[in-house]
Write an enzyme that holds these catalytic residues in place. Structure first.
Site, mmCIF file in Angstrom:
data_model
loop_
_atom_site.group_PDB
_atom_site.id
_atom_site.type_symbol
_atom_site.label_atom_id
_atom_site.label_comp_id
_atom_site.label_asym_id
_atom_site.label_seq_id
_atom_site.Cartn_x
_atom_site.Cartn_y
_atom_site.Cartn_z
ATOM 1 N N HIS A 58 0.820 -1.219 0.000
ATOM 2 C CA HIS A 58 0.000 0.000 0.000
ATOM 3 C C HIS A 58 0.854 1.271 0.000
ATOM 4 C CE1 HIS A 58 -3.762 -2.038 0.262
ATOM 5 N NE2 HIS A 58 -3.407 -2.717 1.337
ATOM 6 N N VAL A 179 2.413 -22.827 21.114
ATOM 7 C CA VAL A 179 2.655 -22.271 22.450
ATOM 8 C C VAL A 179 1.360 -22.375 23.247
ATOM 9 C CG1 VAL A 179 3.223 -20.165 23.729
ATOM 10 C CG2 VAL A 179 4.494 -20.753 21.644
HETATM 11 C C1 LIG Z 1 -8.194 -10.225 3.736
HETATM 12 C C2 LIG Z 1 -6.896 -9.543 4.048
HETATM 13 C C3 LIG Z 1 -6.267 -8.752 3.091
HETATM 14 C C4 LIG Z 1 -5.081 -8.096 3.389
HETATM 15 N N1 LIG Z 1 -4.433 -7.389 2.413
HETATM 16 C C5 LIG Z 1 -3.274 -6.759 2.700
HETATM 17 C C6 LIG Z 1 -2.575 -6.052 1.697
HETATM 18 O O1 LIG Z 1 -2.935 -6.087 0.525
HETATM 19 N N2 LIG Z 1 -1.468 -5.359 2.050
HETATM 20 C C7 LIG Z 1 -1.015 -5.318 3.339
HETATM 21 O O2 LIG Z 1 -0.048 -4.624 3.603
HETATM 22 N N3 LIG Z 1 -1.627 -6.024 4.310
HETATM 23 C C8 LIG Z 1 -2.728 -6.759 4.017
HETATM 24 N N4 LIG Z 1 -3.352 -7.495 4.972
HETATM 25 C C9 LIG Z 1 -2.773 -7.544 6.310
HETATM 26 C C10 LIG Z 1 -1.606 -8.529 6.402
HETATM 27 O O3 LIG Z 1 -1.878 -9.705 5.680
HETATM 28 C C11 LIG Z 1 -1.371 -8.857 7.866
HETATM 29 O O4 LIG Z 1 -1.214 -7.647 8.576
HETATM 30 C C12 LIG Z 1 -0.136 -9.694 8.101
HETATM 31 O O5 LIG Z 1 -0.108 -10.807 7.254
HETATM 32 C C13 LIG Z 1 -0.131 -10.155 9.556
HETATM 33 O O6 LIG Z 1 0.973 -10.984 9.743
HETATM 34 P P1 LIG Z 1 1.220 -11.681 11.132
HETATM 35 O O7 LIG Z 1 2.561 -12.261 11.050
HETATM 36 O O8 LIG Z 1 0.919 -10.730 12.234
HETATM 37 O O9 LIG Z 1 0.081 -12.797 11.245
HETATM 38 P P2 LIG Z 1 0.086 -14.292 10.709
HETATM 39 O O10 LIG Z 1 0.548 -14.395 9.334
HETATM 40 O O11 LIG Z 1 -1.257 -14.858 11.010
HETATM 41 O O12 LIG Z 1 1.185 -15.001 11.607
HETATM 42 C C14 LIG Z 1 0.933 -15.360 12.948
HETATM 43 C C15 LIG Z 1 1.446 -16.775 13.133
HETATM 44 O O13 LIG Z 1 1.351 -17.123 14.501
HETATM 45 C C16 LIG Z 1 1.052 -18.493 14.576
HETATM 46 N N5 LIG Z 1 0.515 -18.756 15.911
HETATM 47 C C17 LIG Z 1 -0.658 -18.307 16.428
HETATM 48 N N6 LIG Z 1 -0.802 -18.765 17.675
HETATM 49 C C18 LIG Z 1 0.286 -19.507 17.966
HETATM 50 C C19 LIG Z 1 0.702 -20.252 19.101
HETATM 51 N N7 LIG Z 1 -0.050 -20.330 20.210
HETATM 52 N N8 LIG Z 1 1.880 -20.928 19.042
HETATM 53 C C20 LIG Z 1 2.661 -20.873 17.928
HETATM 54 N N9 LIG Z 1 2.303 -20.179 16.821
HETATM 55 C C21 LIG Z 1 1.142 -19.501 16.838
HETATM 56 C C22 LIG Z 1 0.041 -18.686 13.462
HETATM 57 O O14 LIG Z 1 -0.058 -20.034 13.073
HETATM 58 C C23 LIG Z 1 0.602 -17.785 12.377
HETATM 59 O O15 LIG Z 1 1.424 -18.489 11.471
HETATM 60 C C24 LIG Z 1 -4.524 -8.202 4.686
HETATM 61 C C25 LIG Z 1 -5.142 -9.020 5.643
HETATM 62 C C26 LIG Z 1 -6.303 -9.705 5.315
HETATM 63 C C27 LIG Z 1 -6.940 -10.613 6.320
#
Ligand SMILES: Cc1cc2nc3c(=O)[nH]c(=O)nc-3n(C[C@H](O)[C@H](O)[C@H](O)COP(=O)(O)OP(=O)(O)OC[C@H]3O[C@@H](n4cnc5c(N)ncnc54)[C@H](O)[C@@H]3O)c2cc1C
Length: 494
Positions: A58, A179
């Site tokens: 973005h 976890v």
């Molecule tokens: C529909 C949609 C469209 C989007 N489009 C965009 C976009 O175009 N551009 C943009 O910049 N952003 C976009 N986003 C936002 C972006 O995808 C997210 O902000 C980002 O992927 C979040 O990453 P994360 O690592 O926080 O979460 P995640 O990728 O969910 O990683 C968290 C990880 O933690 C693991 N986990 C959870 N609990 C535990 C536990 N107890 N023990 C061990 N592991 C655990 C999970 O399995 C997961 O793999 C979008 C989001 C959505 C839903």
């Protein structure tokens, strides 16, 4: 043991969650002499939100000024070209239109333009109907906000690259480790209890995506933020439609802050995405796709681009937004929550990392290092750090002479396993040999793009299963789609 007789923690830093946020932080921290580990409950990295989104980098005009979202979006976008070249991941500056149908919508676009300029977003201008037609023939609209700095990436390949590079630089990656509890210990450290044993660390970083509020409550039962899962469903169109669009096209976003509206996005691999929808749901992992929403997506896509009527959908999927407000609250904005637990110093939470979290990931990682990690450790450079991760070979993107040369060097690159995406046996073998040791079908799929074409694995899935058996001695009932329980077949037969 320390001088006090208390056992030293095994790791300096444990990161919970190998999505784009946890992986970006691991990669950034692997620049320093730190004992790092990444814990992930799934059988591969990028299995949560980071797998299922729009993949749009973005430009930063959709987010509220002076927020963390605005700050990290703008800074993150600037980091992508160099980062992607270091990590061997494709980044494409595809640009974007936000299309207004009438005067009222145009007034809202003016607000977005002003907001973008305040945030430091560059390459923004208005264009009129004829200019829309020239840039994106077939798109309906009276005026549009044109963003030249918007880009696209493949979000799961980017996340894999970050995790692999962190691993290359010394980070240990523990997949299939959920976890379950976290305890603060006597020597100002933490014990992290997983379903596969305990870990100890001086600092714990909670990057657990849709579960991050639950993980935060493992050390701080009064943690005030709650995640409200909000599902976004998508269609993926057959590549035969790729000529219709080479830039992202969005409607004017809904004012309730639930999302950016159903948009059309070209992907790095040449498909067009339609979505996402917006639906607050109960389950944090309920990534179902639903008939009514699928119909609605097609209807809204045709309103933006009538030529999509009757388009061939090859697959549908959904992702979960970790929203920090429910629509019934009347709120329309919540910022990322990034901070150290007041009751458990050394426990750092990243909660509510919804869009633009993907774009923000590299800037968030730098912020975590500068504002939290540097206060806990005297950071010394890891002299063995290498920023470069070799780009995975994609035969499909080579010229015919290059393909012939490759096939002469290694006959595995002459045998096509996935006809739809042109993936060779050599690429499948390279994917199976990935540094994180992932040998699941989904792992091969994400790394090679096999099983992602028109036939969705109808032709290549069994051939890939055969490669796993022939080359690695894996029996059919040991083949997994993703995690340990996702068997493909039973009784030793495919
Ligand atoms: C529909 C949609 C469209 C989007 N489009 C965009 C976009 O175009 N551009 C943009 O910049 N952003 C976009 N986003 C936002 C972006 O995808 C997210 O902000 C980002 O992927 C979040 O990453 P994360 O690592 O926080 O979460 P995640 O990728 O969910 O990683 C968290 C990880 O933690 C693991 N986990 C959870 N609990 C535990 C536990 N107890 N023990 C061990 N592991 C655990 C999970 O399995 C997961 O793999 C979008 C989001 C959505 C839903």
């Amino acid at each position: 043991m320390s001088k006090t007789g208390i056992r030293e923690p095994e790791y300096d830093i444990l990161i919970i969650g190998a999505g784009v946020i946890g992986s970006a932080i691991a990669r950034e921290l692997s620049r320093f002499e730190l004992k790092l580990a990444l814990l992930e409950k799934e059988g591969d990295v990028a299995e949560g939100i980071s797998k299922a989104n729009s993949g749009v980098m973005h430009a930063g005009f959709n987010v509220k000024p002076d927020s963390l979202k605005a700050r990290f979006n703008i800074a993150g976008l600037q980091m992508f070209p160099q980062l992607c070249s270091e990590l061997g991941v494709e980044f494409k500056r595809c640009s974007k239109l936000v299309v207004a149908k009438d005067d009222q919508e145009h007034t809202y676009l003016q607000k977005l333009l002003e907001q973008g300029r305040r945030n430091g977003s560059t390459g923004l201008s208005f264009i009129n109907g004829p200019q829309i037609k020239r840039l994106a023939p077939g798109i309906r609209g009276r005026t549009a906000l044109y963003s030249r700095s918007t880009g696209i990436i493949n979000p799961y390949q980017f996340t894999i690259a970050l995790a692999e590079n962190a691993h290359q630089n010394g980070t240990r990656v523990f997949l299939n480790h959920t976890v379950q509890a976290v305890r603060a210990t006597r020597n100002s450290a933490f014990t992290v209890i997983t379903d596969q044993g305990q870990f100890s660390a001086q600092v714990v970083i909670n990057a657990a995506g849709t579960h991050s509020d639950e993980v935060a409550r493992m050390v701080d039962p009064d943690f005030p933020f709650i995640i409200y899962p909000c599902r976004g469903e998508y269609h993926i169109l057959d590549k035969q439609h790729s000529e219709l669009l080479d830039l992202a096209v969005y409607p004017v976003p809904p004012r309730d802050g639930s999302g950016l509206g159903v948009h059309l996005t070209p992907t790095i691999n040449g498909n067009i995405l339609i979505g996402p929808s917006t639906e607050f749901i109960e389950g944090r992992e309920d990534i179902a796709t639903t008939g009514d929403t699928m119909q609605l997506l097609l209807k809204e896509a045709v309103e933006l681009l009538p030529a999509l009527r009757g388009a061939q959908v090859i697959r549908s999927y959904s992702g979960i937004r970790p929203k920090l407000f429910h629509p019934s609250s009347g709120r329309s904005f919540a910022d990322f929550h990034i901070g150290e637990s007041a009751s458990a110093p050394g426990f750092i939470n990243l909660v509510g990392i919804e869009s633009p979290g993907l774009t923000s990931a590299p800037a968030i990682a730098t912020y975590i290092k500068d504002n939290f990690i540097s206060t806990h450790f005297n950071l010394r450079s890891n002299r063995k750090f290498t920023a470069h991760r070799p780009a995975p070979l994609r035969r499909e993107f080579l010229s015919p002479p290059q393909r012939r040369k490759l096939a002469r060097q290694d006959h595995n690159f002459a045998e096509i396993i996935c006809r739809c995406e042109g993936v060779s046996r050599g690429e499948v073998l390279m994917a199976i040999e990935n540094p994180l040791g992932v040998r699941t079908l989904n792992g091969i799929k994400k790394r090679t793009h096999s099983m992602m074409g028109r036939c969705q694995g109808g032709f290549c899935l069994t051939r890939i299963a055969e490669i796993l058996q022939e080359e690695y001695g894996i029996t059919p009932d040991e083949i997994r789609q993703n995690g340990p329980n996702s068997t493909l077949c039973s009784a030793g037969r495919l």
